[in-house]
Motif scaffolding. Structure first.
Motif, short mmCIF file in Angstrom:
data_model
loop_
_atom_site.label_atom_id
_atom_site.label_comp_id
_atom_site.label_asym_id
_atom_site.label_seq_id
_atom_site.Cartn_x
_atom_site.Cartn_y
_atom_site.Cartn_z
N LYS A 44 -36.24 21.32 25.69
CA LYS A 44 -37.15 20.20 25.45
C LYS A 44 -38.55 20.66 25.09
O LYS A 44 -39.28 19.96 24.40
CB LYS A 44 -37.23 19.32 26.71
CG LYS A 44 -36.04 18.40 26.90
CD LYS A 44 -36.29 17.36 27.97
CE LYS A 44 -36.31 17.96 29.36
NZ LYS A 44 -34.98 18.44 29.82
N TRP B 174 -39.02 20.88 17.81
CA TRP B 174 -37.89 20.38 17.02
C TRP B 174 -38.38 19.47 15.90
O TRP B 174 -37.60 18.69 15.35
CB TRP B 174 -36.92 19.61 17.91
CG TRP B 174 -36.28 20.45 18.96
CD1 TRP B 174 -36.73 20.65 20.23
CD2 TRP B 174 -35.07 21.22 18.84
NE1 TRP B 174 -35.88 21.50 20.90
CE2 TRP B 174 -34.86 21.86 20.06
CE3 TRP B 174 -34.16 21.43 17.79
CZ2 TRP B 174 -33.77 22.70 20.30
CZ3 TRP B 174 -33.07 22.26 18.02
CH2 TRP B 174 -32.89 22.89 19.26
N SER B 175 -39.64 19.55 15.57
CA SER B 175 -40.21 18.55 14.66
C SER B 175 -39.77 18.69 13.21
O SER B 175 -39.68 17.70 12.50
CB SER B 175 -41.73 18.58 14.75
OG SER B 175 -42.20 19.85 14.34
N SER B 176 -39.50 19.91 12.76
CA SER B 176 -39.16 20.06 11.34
C SER B 176 -37.80 19.43 11.03
O SER B 176 -36.94 19.35 11.90
CB SER B 176 -39.13 21.55 10.96
OG SER B 176 -37.90 22.11 11.31
N ARG B 177 -37.66 19.01 9.79
CA ARG B 177 -36.41 18.35 9.41
C ARG B 177 -35.22 19.30 9.57
O ARG B 177 -34.16 18.93 10.07
CB ARG B 177 -36.49 17.84 7.98
CG ARG B 177 -35.30 16.95 7.65
CD ARG B 177 -35.42 16.24 6.31
NE ARG B 177 -35.83 17.13 5.24
CZ ARG B 177 -36.95 16.98 4.53
NH1 ARG B 177 -37.77 16.00 4.82
NH2 ARG B 177 -37.23 17.80 3.56
N ALA C 203 -34.82 21.68 11.64
CA ALA C 203 -34.46 21.84 13.04
C ALA C 203 -33.67 20.63 13.53
O ALA C 203 -32.69 20.77 14.27
CB ALA C 203 -35.72 22.04 13.88
N GLN C 204 -34.09 19.44 13.11
CA GLN C 204 -33.41 18.23 13.56
C GLN C 204 -31.99 18.15 13.04
O GLN C 204 -31.06 17.80 13.78
CB GLN C 204 -34.22 16.99 13.15
CG GLN C 204 -35.44 16.81 14.05
CD GLN C 204 -36.36 15.73 13.55
OE1 GLN C 204 -36.01 14.98 12.63
NE2 GLN C 204 -37.53 15.63 14.15
N GLU C 205 -31.84 18.52 11.76
CA GLU C 205 -30.49 18.53 11.19
C GLU C 205 -29.60 19.54 11.90
O GLU C 205 -28.44 19.29 12.19
CB GLU C 205 -30.55 18.84 9.69
CG GLU C 205 -30.82 17.61 8.85
CD GLU C 205 -31.09 17.98 7.40
OE1 GLU C 205 -30.69 19.07 6.97
OE2 GLU C 205 -31.74 17.16 6.70
N PHE D 98 -29.90 20.58 14.96
CA PHE D 98 -29.58 20.08 16.29
C PHE D 98 -28.43 19.06 16.24
O PHE D 98 -27.48 19.13 17.02
CB PHE D 98 -30.82 19.46 16.93
CG PHE D 98 -30.66 19.12 18.38
CD1 PHE D 98 -30.47 20.11 19.33
CD2 PHE D 98 -30.69 17.80 18.81
CE1 PHE D 98 -30.31 19.80 20.68
CE2 PHE D 98 -30.53 17.48 20.16
CZ PHE D 98 -30.35 18.48 21.09
N ARG D 99 -28.53 18.13 15.28
CA ARG D 99 -27.46 17.13 15.13
C ARG D 99 -26.12 17.81 14.86
O ARG D 99 -25.10 17.43 15.43
CB ARG D 99 -27.80 16.18 13.97
CG ARG D 99 -28.29 14.81 14.43
CD ARG D 99 -28.25 13.80 13.29
NE ARG D 99 -29.06 14.22 12.15
CZ ARG D 99 -30.39 14.09 12.08
NH1 ARG D 99 -31.04 13.54 13.09
NH2 ARG D 99 -31.06 14.49 11.02
N ASN E 88 -26.71 18.50 24.79
CA ASN E 88 -28.07 18.18 24.34
C ASN E 88 -29.16 18.85 25.17
O ASN E 88 -30.32 18.85 24.78
CB ASN E 88 -28.27 16.65 24.34
CG ASN E 88 -28.17 16.07 25.73
OD1 ASN E 88 -27.48 16.63 26.60
ND2 ASN E 88 -28.85 14.98 25.98
#
Lengths: 236, 236
Positions: free
Chosen positions: B86, B90-93, B95-97, B99-100, B109
């Motif tokens: 946490k 994780w803000s960059s796109r 990174a988010q992709e 993670f998903r 998670n």
DNA sequence: TATAAACTCCCCATTAATGGGGAGGCTGGC
DNA sequence: GCCAGCCTCCCCATTAATGGGGAGTTTATA
């Protein structure tokens, strides 16, 4: 063990480097041993130390450049696990003279040193030292070795908080292409090869290198790559 | 805690790398969490991993080069203390992709990753991963964080035992003058300036650089400096 | 006291890196 | 809609680095 928790909590509350000095004294008294020392070193020499060794010994040690002779430093530098001083190589004449001199300055004959490594090549040592026979020391380490390791890491965490928090946050951000360029150069690619790999002209690559150089405050390519590596911006 | 001691003793008895795989599974079951993973990267870039992630995810991860995107890797590389996922960025796109996609492959998670550093630039990560809400995870870490750190170090100790013969002892030793030369170059000194600083002729300096280059298996100066840095031979 | 390793110095020709210019297209955020 | 930052391309002249030789003196250690 409640006492350990208490000692660590106290350590975590430290707000300046001088508090670490007090912490080594408290630990020494708590365990009833001769000395507790935490210090970190870089390739040039000592940066910071907190411990209960006499200041005469510390001065002598630094003056004579014992950093490069001391088997504890030399041995721990290539080791991962904590070491009992008995396991180290004391065979060279220089090492034996060094050890005799240390004892003369009040250092105990038994020691247990825990190497701790941080980011960017940071390296620290946490040492428990006492004057006793082999059996007594072995039993002491068996009983307290694991706690000492936790404490060593707490010391280092605190030291890094003080020293490098500012340095790490100052590191500039490089653009993706700049990072790629730095990475290829760190791998030994020539500019021509790196440009080929990145599928751009060598001229363009040069722009990235220049940009990275300026952002990193480096005077040439080698310097820039060194800084990018040290800052953890790239991984080879 | 008796169970911890038992797990560690078992780990210490491991005689081959495959046993570490079993150990991660046993830890996962013991703590009742989704995954336990231990993996390392050394200065040469060789990788080793033992863990309970699905092989599909591991393959996907390596294939897509997620090592350079994964905020866990990037973040831990410049950190010393264990991190709760946490706390990472994780803000960059990308990174988010990432993670998903990880979640899609059965990764929980919540995560807690402990960076561990060994000699010669060796770097490893030990991760506990689970699928639950924030509170549950925070309580889990508060209860077991310290034990996990001890376990992480035991894993690394064992891994180094196996690998040290091949990978780490391959790291060549540089002579003092070679180290000085590498250090000055890493600081951005030109050969002429470095030679001046070392009070030798530039010709002599070149001999050191060449020697260091060959010992390090580097194709040029920048490469040599990068390797010396990664291997922890020099610190800027 | 042998012997290896480290340290020091030098030459010549070739290739690679650097410094300092200029310029247009693309994207994301205020 | 505009600006900042990123990505891409190009020139010229100068300086620095490299590759591959050889050879003598310390120094540490087996």
């Amino acid at each position: 063990m409640k006492t350990l928790e208490y000692l660590i909590e106290e350590l975590q509350r430290a707000e300046e480097l001088a508090h670490l000095q007090t912490a080594t004294e408290r630990l020494r008294d708590h365990y009833g041993i001769s000395h507790v020392v935490y210090h970190w070193v870089n390739s040039v020499g000592e940066r910071f130390g907190a411990g209960t060794y006499s200041s005469e010994w510390v001065d002598r040690y630094l003056e004579k450049g014992y950093l490069r002779i001391d088997p504890v430093i030399v041995g721990c530098f290539q080791r991962f696990s904590p070491v009992d001083w008995k396991q180290l190589d004391w065979s060279s004449r220089a090492a034996q003279e060094f050890f005799r001199e240390a004892i003369g300055y009040g250092v105990g004959n038994q020691g247990y040193t825990i190497p701790v490594r941080g980011p960017s090549g940071q390296f620290a040592l946490f040492t428990a030292n006492h004057d006793c026979n082999d059996d007594t020391w072995t039993r002491f380490i068996a009983a307290n070795g694991r706690d000492l390791m936790i404490i060593a890491h707490e010391f280092n965490r605190k030291a890094l908080e003080f020293e490098s928090a500012s340095a790490l946050l100052r590191t500039p951000a490089l653009s993706p292409r700049e990072l790629s360029a730095m990475t290829y150069l760190a791998k030994g690619y020539s500019r021509a090869r790196a440009a080929e790999e990145m599928e751009i002209s060598e001229h363009t690559l040069r722009v990235y290198i220049e940009a990275a150089r300026h952002k990193l405050g480096a005077v040439n390519t080698t310097h820039a790559v060194a800084r990018a590596l040290s800052a953890g911006l790239i991984i080879v």
